[in-house]
Scaffold this motif. Structure first.
Motif, PDB file in Angstrom:
ATOM      1  N   ALA A  21      -9.746  32.472  45.571  1.00 18.96           N
ATOM      2  CA  ALA A  21      -8.851  31.345  45.298  1.00 18.96           C
ATOM      3  C   ALA A  21      -9.197  30.112  46.129  1.00 18.96           C
ATOM      4  CB  ALA A  21      -7.404  31.763  45.564  1.00 18.96           C
ATOM      5  N   GLY A  22     -10.091  30.271  47.104  1.00 18.13           N
ATOM      6  CA  GLY A  22     -10.478  29.145  47.940  1.00 18.13           C
ATOM      7  C   GLY A  22      -9.418  28.754  48.958  1.00 18.13           C
ATOM      8  N   VAL A  23      -8.677  29.751  49.445  1.00 13.03           N
ATOM      9  CA  VAL A  23      -7.633  29.518  50.446  1.00 13.03           C
ATOM     10  C   VAL A  23      -7.844  30.481  51.612  1.00 13.03           C
ATOM     11  CG1 VAL A  23      -5.964  28.705  48.716  1.00 13.03           C
ATOM     12  CG2 VAL A  23      -5.992  31.131  49.354  1.00 13.03           C
ATOM     13  N   PRO A  38       2.065  29.302  45.381  1.00 12.50           N
ATOM     14  CA  PRO A  38       0.746  28.719  45.100  1.00 12.50           C
ATOM     15  C   PRO A  38       0.893  27.397  44.347  1.00 12.50           C
ATOM     16  CG  PRO A  38       0.841  31.018  44.399  1.00 12.50           C
ATOM     17  CD  PRO A  38       2.231  30.608  44.730  1.00 12.50           C
ATOM     18  N   SER A  39      -0.053  26.498  44.560  1.00  9.03           N
ATOM     19  CA  SER A  39      -0.111  25.252  43.799  1.00  9.03           C
ATOM     20  C   SER A  39      -0.436  25.588  42.342  1.00  9.03           C
ATOM     21  CB  SER A  39      -1.195  24.344  44.369  1.00  9.03           C
ATOM     22  OG  SER A  39      -2.472  24.927  44.147  1.00  9.03           O
ATOM     23  N   ALA A  40      -0.319  24.606  41.482  1.00 11.39           N
ATOM     24  CA  ALA A  40      -0.641  24.817  40.058  1.00 11.39           C
ATOM     25  C   ALA A  40      -2.091  25.281  39.891  1.00 11.39           C
ATOM     26  CB  ALA A  40      -0.387  23.541  39.263  1.00 11.39           C
ATOM     27  N   ALA A  41      -2.995  24.676  40.653  1.00 17.12           N
ATOM     28  CA  ALA A  41      -4.413  25.073  40.567  1.00 17.12           C
ATOM     29  C   ALA A  41      -4.608  26.508  41.052  1.00 17.12           C
ATOM     30  CB  ALA A  41      -5.276  24.116  41.381  1.00 17.12           C
ATOM     31  N   ASN A  42      -3.913  26.874  42.134  1.00 15.13           N
ATOM     32  CA  ASN A  42      -4.035  28.242  42.642  1.00 15.13           C
ATOM     33  C   ASN A  42      -3.401  29.243  41.694  1.00 15.13           C
ATOM     34  OD1 ASN A  42      -3.673  26.944  45.919  1.00 15.13           O
ATOM     35  ND2 ASN A  42      -5.541  27.780  45.059  1.00 15.13           N
ATOM     36  N   LEU A  43      -2.308  28.872  41.048  1.00 13.17           N
ATOM     37  CA  LEU A  43      -1.691  29.765  40.062  1.00 13.17           C
ATOM     38  C   LEU A  43      -2.671  30.049  38.926  1.00 13.17           C
ATOM     39  CD1 LEU A  43       1.896  28.281  39.916  1.00 13.17           C
ATOM     40  CD2 LEU A  43       1.268  30.571  40.717  1.00 13.17           C
ATOM     41  N   ALA A  44      -3.356  29.010  38.477  1.00 14.46           N
ATOM     42  CA  ALA A  44      -4.352  29.188  37.414  1.00 14.46           C
ATOM     43  C   ALA A  44      -5.482  30.097  37.886  1.00 14.46           C
ATOM     44  CB  ALA A  44      -4.894  27.833  36.975  1.00 14.46           C
ATOM     45  N   ALA A  45      -5.939  29.908  39.126  1.00 14.40           N
ATOM     46  CA  ALA A  45      -7.009  30.745  39.670  1.00 14.40           C
ATOM     47  C   ALA A  45      -6.565  32.206  39.782  1.00 14.40           C
ATOM     48  CB  ALA A  45      -7.449  30.215  41.039  1.00 14.40           C
ATOM     49  N   GLY A  51      -7.031  38.664  35.613  1.00 17.13           N
ATOM     50  CA  GLY A  51      -7.111  38.932  34.181  1.00 17.13           C
ATOM     51  C   GLY A  51      -5.764  38.750  33.484  1.00 17.13           C
ATOM     52  N   GLY A  52      -4.950  37.850  34.022  1.00 14.63           N
ATOM     53  CA  GLY A  52      -3.645  37.563  33.427  1.00 14.63           C
ATOM     54  C   GLY A  52      -2.538  38.512  33.851  1.00 14.63           C
ATOM     55  N   GLU A  53      -2.849  39.458  34.717  1.00 13.84           N
ATOM     56  CA  GLU A  53      -1.814  40.408  35.162  1.00 13.84           C
ATOM     57  C   GLU A  53      -0.816  39.759  36.108  1.00 13.84           C
ATOM     58  OE1 GLU A  53      -2.949  44.471  36.101  1.00 13.84           O
ATOM     59  OE2 GLU A  53      -4.949  44.000  35.342  1.00 13.84           O
ATOM     60  N   VAL A  54      -1.251  38.785  36.894  1.00 21.42           N
ATOM     61  CA  VAL A  54      -0.348  38.005  37.740  1.00 21.42           C
ATOM     62  C   VAL A  54      -0.270  36.620  37.111  1.00 21.42           C
ATOM     63  CG1 VAL A  54       0.015  37.006  40.035  1.00 21.42           C
ATOM     64  CG2 VAL A  54      -0.962  39.298  39.810  1.00 21.42           C
ATOM     65  N   ARG A  55       0.943  36.218  36.742  1.00 26.68           N
ATOM     66  CA  ARG A  55       1.147  34.944  36.057  1.00 26.68           C
ATOM     67  C   ARG A  55       1.973  34.000  36.924  1.00 26.68           C
ATOM     68  NH1 ARG A  55       2.557  38.966  32.641  1.00 26.68           N
ATOM     69  NH2 ARG A  55       4.746  38.411  32.877  1.00 26.68           N
ATOM     70  N   ALA A  56       1.937  32.732  36.572  1.00 27.52           N
ATOM     71  CA  ALA A  56       2.718  31.725  37.294  1.00 27.52           C
ATOM     72  C   ALA A  56       4.187  32.115  37.341  1.00 27.52           C
ATOM     73  CB  ALA A  56       2.541  30.360  36.640  1.00 27.52           C
ATOM     74  N   PHE A  59       5.849  34.019  40.231  1.00 25.20           N
ATOM     75  CA  PHE A  59       6.155  33.369  41.497  1.00 25.20           C
ATOM     76  C   PHE A  59       7.448  32.557  41.453  1.00 25.20           C
ATOM     77  CE2 PHE A  59       1.701  34.308  41.963  1.00 25.20           C
ATOM     78  CZ  PHE A  59       1.604  34.692  43.287  1.00 25.20           C
ATOM     79  N   ILE A  60       8.099  32.501  40.300  1.00 22.19           N
ATOM     80  CA  ILE A  60       9.359  31.757  40.195  1.00 22.19           C
ATOM     81  C   ILE A  60      10.397  32.419  41.077  1.00 22.19           C
ATOM     82  CG2 ILE A  60      11.249  31.119  38.645  1.00 22.19           C
ATOM     83  CD1 ILE A  60       9.130  30.799  36.460  1.00 22.19           C
ATOM     84  N   GLY A  61      11.057  31.603  41.872  1.00 22.95           N
ATOM     85  CA  GLY A  61      12.104  32.115  42.748  1.00 22.95           C
ATOM     86  C   GLY A  61      11.596  32.785  44.001  1.00 22.95           C
ATOM     87  N   THR A  62      10.322  32.568  44.352  1.00 19.90           N
ATOM     88  CA  THR A  62       9.797  33.200  45.560  1.00 19.90           C
ATOM     89  C   THR A  62      10.089  32.386  46.801  1.00 19.90           C
ATOM     90  OG1 THR A  62       7.613  32.186  45.275  1.00 19.90           O
ATOM     91  CG2 THR A  62       7.945  34.406  44.349  1.00 19.90           C
ATOM     92  N   GLY A  63      10.659  31.208  46.633  1.00 22.65           N
ATOM     93  CA  GLY A  63      11.019  30.383  47.785  1.00 22.65           C
ATOM     94  C   GLY A  63       9.846  29.624  48.334  1.00 22.65           C
ATOM     95  N   GLY A  64      10.124  28.812  49.297  1.00 21.77           N
ATOM     96  CA  GLY A  64       9.092  28.040  49.976  1.00 21.77           C
ATOM     97  C   GLY A  64       8.511  26.950  49.117  1.00 21.77           C
ATOM     98  N   PRO A  65       7.882  25.972  49.760  1.00 23.96           N
ATOM     99  CA  PRO A  65       7.255  24.881  49.021  1.00 23.96           C
ATOM    100  C   PRO A  65       5.972  25.327  48.348  1.00 23.96           C
ATOM    101  CG  PRO A  65       6.791  24.663  51.350  1.00 23.96           C
ATOM    102  CD  PRO A  65       7.748  25.835  51.197  1.00 23.96           C
ATOM    103  N   SER A  66       5.578  24.599  47.323  1.00 21.72           N
ATOM    104  CA  SER A  66       4.303  24.867  46.673  1.00 21.72           C
ATOM    105  C   SER A  66       3.197  24.425  47.609  1.00 21.72           C
ATOM    106  CB  SER A  66       4.222  24.086  45.358  1.00 21.72           C
ATOM    107  OG  SER A  66       2.987  24.303  44.743  1.00 21.72           O
ATOM    108  N   THR A  67       2.136  25.206  47.670  1.00 20.66           N
ATOM    109  CA  THR A  67       1.047  24.877  48.582  1.00 20.66           C
ATOM    110  C   THR A  67      -0.292  25.275  47.993  1.00 20.66           C
ATOM    111  OG1 THR A  67       0.205  25.130  50.817  1.00 20.66           O
ATOM    112  CG2 THR A  67       1.204  27.056  49.864  1.00 20.66           C
ATOM    113  N   GLY A  68      -1.307  24.585  48.393  1.00 18.09           N
ATOM    114  CA  GLY A  68      -2.656  24.919  47.982  1.00 18.09           C
ATOM    115  C   GLY A  68      -3.377  25.594  49.116  1.00 18.09           C
TER     116      GLY A  68
END
Length: 79
Positions: A21-23, A38-45, A51-56, A59-68
């Protein structure tokens, strides 16, 4: 599916996910423990990496600010 569940089921470490993910491992740990999202770019990564098993939506409701690439801001660290 939660990221930590995917990692266990696929025998992948936080270091592996971080490299892909480059983090940092600290950032991945923060995603897993809900300290930030995760940021939008990290969510996509993550979606591609898993393979689509973990989706954006996983992470809904996981708290905390979005970050890259950044970890927890210094103001949120416990000293």
């Amino acid at each position: 599916m939660r990221l930590d569940q995917w990692m266990r089921e696929n025998d992948r470490s936080g270091a592996y996910v971080a490299r892909q993910a480059g983090v940092t491992r600290m950032t991945v740990n923060g995603w897993i423990h809900g300290r930030f999202r995760p940021s939008a770019a990290n969510l996509a990564a993550l979606e591609v990496l898993t393979g689509g098993e973990v989706r954006a939506s996983d992470f809904i409701g996981t708290g905390g600010p979005s970050t890259g690439r950044q970890a927890i801001p210094d103001s949120n660290r416990q000293g």
